[in-house]
Design a protein around this motif. Structure first.
Motif, PDB file in Angstrom:
ATOM      1  N   PHE A 111     -64.602  -0.607 -58.480  1.00  0.00           N
ATOM      2  CA  PHE A 111     -65.830  -0.366 -57.730  1.00  0.00           C
ATOM      3  C   PHE A 111     -65.509  -0.259 -56.256  1.00  0.00           C
ATOM      4  O   PHE A 111     -64.451  -0.690 -55.807  1.00  0.00           O
ATOM      5  CB  PHE A 111     -66.877  -1.456 -58.002  1.00  0.00           C
ATOM      6  CG  PHE A 111     -66.366  -2.850 -57.817  1.00  0.00           C
ATOM      7  CD1 PHE A 111     -66.461  -3.504 -56.597  1.00  0.00           C
ATOM      8  CD2 PHE A 111     -65.777  -3.529 -58.885  1.00  0.00           C
ATOM      9  CE1 PHE A 111     -65.980  -4.785 -56.430  1.00  0.00           C
ATOM     10  CE2 PHE A 111     -65.301  -4.825 -58.715  1.00  0.00           C
ATOM     11  CZ  PHE A 111     -65.396  -5.448 -57.492  1.00  0.00           C
ATOM     12  N   ASP A 112     -66.435   0.331 -55.525  1.00  0.00           N
ATOM     13  CA  ASP A 112     -66.297   0.434 -54.075  1.00  0.00           C
ATOM     14  C   ASP A 112     -66.936  -0.787 -53.439  1.00  0.00           C
ATOM     15  O   ASP A 112     -67.911  -1.334 -53.955  1.00  0.00           O
ATOM     16  CB  ASP A 112     -66.997   1.698 -53.557  1.00  0.00           C
ATOM     17  CG  ASP A 112     -66.335   2.969 -54.043  1.00  0.00           C
ATOM     18  OD1 ASP A 112     -65.120   2.944 -54.309  1.00  0.00           O
ATOM     19  OD2 ASP A 112     -67.034   3.990 -54.157  1.00  0.00           O
ATOM     20  N   GLY A 113     -66.381  -1.191 -52.319  1.00  0.00           N
ATOM     21  CA  GLY A 113     -66.947  -2.311 -51.583  1.00  0.00           C
ATOM     22  C   GLY A 113     -66.721  -2.126 -50.101  1.00  0.00           C
ATOM     23  O   GLY A 113     -65.823  -1.388 -49.682  1.00  0.00           O
TER      24      GLY A 113
ATOM     25  N   LYS B 282     -66.648  -6.032 -33.988  1.00  0.00           N
ATOM     26  CA  LYS B 282     -66.866  -5.982 -35.431  1.00  0.00           C
ATOM     27  C   LYS B 282     -66.131  -4.773 -35.987  1.00  0.00           C
ATOM     28  O   LYS B 282     -66.188  -3.692 -35.402  1.00  0.00           O
ATOM     29  CB  LYS B 282     -68.355  -5.854 -35.762  1.00  0.00           C
ATOM     30  CG  LYS B 282     -69.143  -7.106 -35.480  1.00  0.00           C
ATOM     31  CD  LYS B 282     -70.581  -6.926 -35.925  1.00  0.00           C
ATOM     32  CE  LYS B 282     -71.376  -8.184 -35.635  1.00  0.00           C
ATOM     33  NZ  LYS B 282     -72.767  -8.041 -36.076  1.00  0.00           N
ATOM     34  N   VAL B 283     -65.444  -4.998 -37.110  1.00  0.00           N
ATOM     35  CA  VAL B 283     -64.702  -3.914 -37.754  1.00  0.00           C
ATOM     36  C   VAL B 283     -65.188  -3.808 -39.193  1.00  0.00           C
ATOM     37  O   VAL B 283     -65.251  -4.809 -39.913  1.00  0.00           O
ATOM     38  CB  VAL B 283     -63.183  -4.195 -37.733  1.00  0.00           C
ATOM     39  CG1 VAL B 283     -62.422  -3.070 -38.413  1.00  0.00           C
ATOM     40  CG2 VAL B 283     -62.691  -4.396 -36.305  1.00  0.00           C
ATOM     41  N   GLY B 284     -65.539  -2.598 -39.599  1.00  0.00           N
ATOM     42  CA  GLY B 284     -65.980  -2.358 -40.968  1.00  0.00           C
ATOM     43  C   GLY B 284     -64.843  -1.790 -41.798  1.00  0.00           C
ATOM     44  O   GLY B 284     -64.143  -0.887 -41.359  1.00  0.00           O
ATOM     45  N   PHE B 285     -64.649  -2.344 -42.988  1.00  0.00           N
ATOM     46  CA  PHE B 285     -63.620  -1.878 -43.907  1.00  0.00           C
ATOM     47  C   PHE B 285     -64.288  -1.395 -45.192  1.00  0.00           C
ATOM     48  O   PHE B 285     -65.263  -1.993 -45.650  1.00  0.00           O
ATOM     49  CB  PHE B 285     -62.640  -3.001 -44.254  1.00  0.00           C
ATOM     50  CG  PHE B 285     -61.796  -3.442 -43.095  1.00  0.00           C
ATOM     51  CD1 PHE B 285     -60.609  -2.788 -42.801  1.00  0.00           C
ATOM     52  CD2 PHE B 285     -62.179  -4.511 -42.301  1.00  0.00           C
ATOM     53  CE1 PHE B 285     -59.819  -3.196 -41.731  1.00  0.00           C
ATOM     54  CE2 PHE B 285     -61.401  -4.927 -41.235  1.00  0.00           C
ATOM     55  CZ  PHE B 285     -60.214  -4.265 -40.945  1.00  0.00           C
ATOM     56  N   ALA B 286     -63.749  -0.329 -45.766  1.00  0.00           N
ATOM     57  CA  ALA B 286     -64.208   0.173 -47.059  1.00  0.00           C
ATOM     58  C   ALA B 286     -63.009   0.134 -48.001  1.00  0.00           C
ATOM     59  O   ALA B 286     -61.877   0.412 -47.584  1.00  0.00           O
ATOM     60  CB  ALA B 286     -64.731   1.594 -46.931  1.00  0.00           C
ATOM     61  N   ALA B 287     -63.252  -0.209 -49.272  1.00  0.00           N
ATOM     62  CA  ALA B 287     -62.141  -0.365 -50.207  1.00  0.00           C
ATOM     63  C   ALA B 287     -62.538   0.038 -51.614  1.00  0.00           C
ATOM     64  O   ALA B 287     -63.718   0.026 -51.977  1.00  0.00           O
ATOM     65  CB  ALA B 287     -61.670  -1.813 -50.217  1.00  0.00           C
ATOM     66  N   ARG B 288     -61.540   0.329 -52.404  1.00  0.00           N
ATOM     67  CA  ARG B 288     -61.687   0.482 -53.852  1.00  0.00           C
ATOM     68  C   ARG B 288     -61.114  -0.803 -54.420  1.00  0.00           C
ATOM     69  O   ARG B 288     -59.981  -1.190 -54.120  1.00  0.00           O
ATOM     70  CB  ARG B 288     -60.903   1.697 -54.323  1.00  0.00           C
ATOM     71  CG  ARG B 288     -60.996   1.971 -55.784  1.00  0.00           C
ATOM     72  CD  ARG B 288     -62.138   2.969 -56.056  1.00  0.00           C
ATOM     73  NE  ARG B 288     -62.162   3.425 -57.427  1.00  0.00           N
ATOM     74  CZ  ARG B 288     -61.988   4.680 -57.802  1.00  0.00           C
ATOM     75  NH1 ARG B 288     -61.762   5.610 -56.905  1.00  0.00           N
ATOM     76  NH2 ARG B 288     -62.057   5.000 -59.061  1.00  0.00           N
TER      77      ARG B 288
ATOM     78  N   ASN C  25     -70.689 -13.043 -46.102  1.00  0.00           N
ATOM     79  CA  ASN C  25     -71.448 -12.387 -45.038  1.00  0.00           C
ATOM     80  C   ASN C  25     -70.785 -11.073 -44.663  1.00  0.00           C
ATOM     81  O   ASN C  25     -69.577 -11.016 -44.458  1.00  0.00           O
ATOM     82  CB  ASN C  25     -71.531 -13.279 -43.796  1.00  0.00           C
ATOM     83  CG  ASN C  25     -72.389 -14.491 -44.023  1.00  0.00           C
ATOM     84  OD1 ASN C  25     -73.308 -14.466 -44.822  1.00  0.00           O
ATOM     85  ND2 ASN C  25     -72.082 -15.573 -43.327  1.00  0.00           N
ATOM     86  N   GLY C  26     -71.563 -10.001 -44.586  1.00  0.00           N
ATOM     87  CA  GLY C  26     -71.054  -8.704 -44.184  1.00  0.00           C
ATOM     88  C   GLY C  26     -70.473  -7.875 -45.310  1.00  0.00           C
ATOM     89  O   GLY C  26     -69.975  -6.780 -45.071  1.00  0.00           O
ATOM     90  N   ALA C  27     -70.517  -8.363 -46.561  1.00  0.00           N
ATOM     91  CA  ALA C  27     -69.958  -7.618 -47.691  1.00  0.00           C
ATOM     92  C   ALA C  27     -71.059  -6.914 -48.466  1.00  0.00           C
ATOM     93  O   ALA C  27     -72.197  -7.375 -48.513  1.00  0.00           O
ATOM     94  CB  ALA C  27     -69.202  -8.566 -48.619  1.00  0.00           C
ATOM     95  N   ALA C  28     -70.701  -5.791 -49.083  1.00  0.00           N
ATOM     96  CA  ALA C  28     -71.651  -5.047 -49.915  1.00  0.00           C
ATOM     97  C   ALA C  28     -70.889  -4.329 -51.020  1.00  0.00           C
ATOM     98  O   ALA C  28     -69.745  -3.918 -50.833  1.00  0.00           O
ATOM     99  CB  ALA C  28     -72.424  -4.038 -49.079  1.00  0.00           C
TER     100      ALA C  28
END
Length: 191
Positions: free
Chosen positions: A45-47, A57-63, A32-35
């Protein structure tokens, strides 16, 4: 640092479970909450992942990089990223493996990993990490079982309207299902 050590029992054969856990889009569908984002030439890939900590709620972006060993049904994941405001950075590493389960046609997924945080939200995230990891593992496990069984993953109903809609759907489904005697449709115990 957040440590992760989880064992997930899945009532599907290891080959099927491996098909799911070795495919990033399938795994993301279980969280849940992942893309998923853009795929890169080096195979990474990016996620993104939105995590709930109480009311926040905290959004994280990653390689993300994934290294798979098909013959052993084993994989290694590494990720590096930051929260949406850039105040918290993280690195994560995990190793996962699919093995035979206790019974025929069953599997076990073992996950060992760690997440290192630095920055503004690090202490908040680490404080709620135990509850967050437990919740996410339960949700992931339920979706993984559905995916491996070939059932489309569904989000749980939200709020009163969602619960009402789910109740109405169950009621209509029961009415359309023939009874054992075949003379009338069941209506949840009432005729």
């Amino acid at each position: 640092m957040i440590s992760i050590a989880e064992e997930i029992a899945v009532p599907s054969p290891p080959k099927r479970v491996w098909e799911v856990v070795s495919t990033p889009s399938e795994v993301v569908a279980c969280i849940n909450g992942a893309a998923l984002g853009e795929a890169h030439a080096d195979g990474s890939f990016d996620g993104t992942l939105v995590v709930k900590f109480g009311a926040m709620k905290v959004g994280f972006a990653a390689r993300v990089a994934l290294d798979l060993t098909e013959s052993d049904h084993e994989g290694r994941l590494s990720a590096r990223g930051k929260d949406g405001q850039g105040g918290t950075r993280f690195t994560a590493r995990a190793k996962f493996r699919v093995t035979e389960g206790e019974g025929p046609g069953e599997s076990r997924v073992s996950v060992l990993g760690e997440v290192q945080l630095s920055g503004r939200l690090a202490s908040l995230v680490e404080t709620g990490a135990g509850a967050m990891v437990s919740r996410m593992t339960r949700e992931f496990s339920a979706q993984l079982v559905r995916r491996c069984a070939g059932v489309e993953a569904v989000a749980p109903p939200l709020g009163r309207l969602g619960r009402l809609r789910a109740w109405w759907t169950r009621l209509l489904t029961r009415r359309q299902t023939p009874s054992v005697s075949g003379d009338s449709a069941t209506t949840g115990g009432r005729r």
